[in-house]
Design an enzyme around this catalytic site. Sequence first.
Site: not given
Ligand code: NAD
Length: 239
Positions: A28, A121, A152, A189
Amino acid sequence: METKIKQLQQLIKKADKICFFTGAGISTESGIPDFRSQNGLYKQNISFADVISKRFYDRSPEKFWPLFKEIFYLKMLHQYAPNRGHQLIANLEKSKVIHVITQNIDGLHQEAGSTNVYEIHGTIKKAHCPSCGSQFDLAYMNKTALPACEACTHLLKPNVVLFGDEIHQFEQAAEAALQSDLFVVMGSSLEVTPINQIPLLVSKHTQIPMVMINKEVTQYDDVFDLVIHDSIGGVVSRL
Ligand code: NAD
């Protein structure tokens, strides 16, 4: 907080083999939204779990592609760069054995320099032809609205694990986690199964210290020895 940072410093210093388990939260701060934070994608009224599914792709790949590109900001992907979290993990490879189990599909760990990365993933950086297996890169995917195989003409499938697809390298990743002497979750999460079972396996089968760095509380916080609810960037800068 300072005590927790000191504890984390000590744990990292002592460990020879560290397994990092990362989720969307580590990216993020590079500008890529996660799924479940306050302003994550789940809160934006997109029923994307239905869209990014094998079922939807199999039924209508021509409807799938524009929505997939929109959800994952495909055109902008080259603008994102690794941040301090990815860099910390990559830099530790100079002095320790590091394994990274990531749920992310953005390739930022490898861009930062990490070499042992399990992309459970898959990756958004490639797509393949389900008919002949040819592989294509992101630039190719972005060239046309509906990317099709050069040979193809079949519509491509992204190398991302869609809902309903099988995940990659689960056993190898779990083994790497069980063989490490420190396990650190960053920015997940822990809502997504079956990948969220890895921390539980580590807790059940090893005595190694387990650290959670996440902004929000997760359902499994109580299996961790050290829990830091803060931003990864903030923690890394204090480290
Ligand atoms: P999630 O979105 O379920 O959870 C993200 C967690 O990170 C949240 O609990 C949030 O509080 C925390 N968070 C956000 N920013 C933060 C920061 N700067 N510092 C500390 N914590 C922070 O993500 P997940 O558990 O990875 O599961 C989501 C699914 O979505 C995964 O399967 C993934 O493949 C996919 N996804 C990937 C991307 C990517 O590749 N960047 C982006 C979105 C979703």
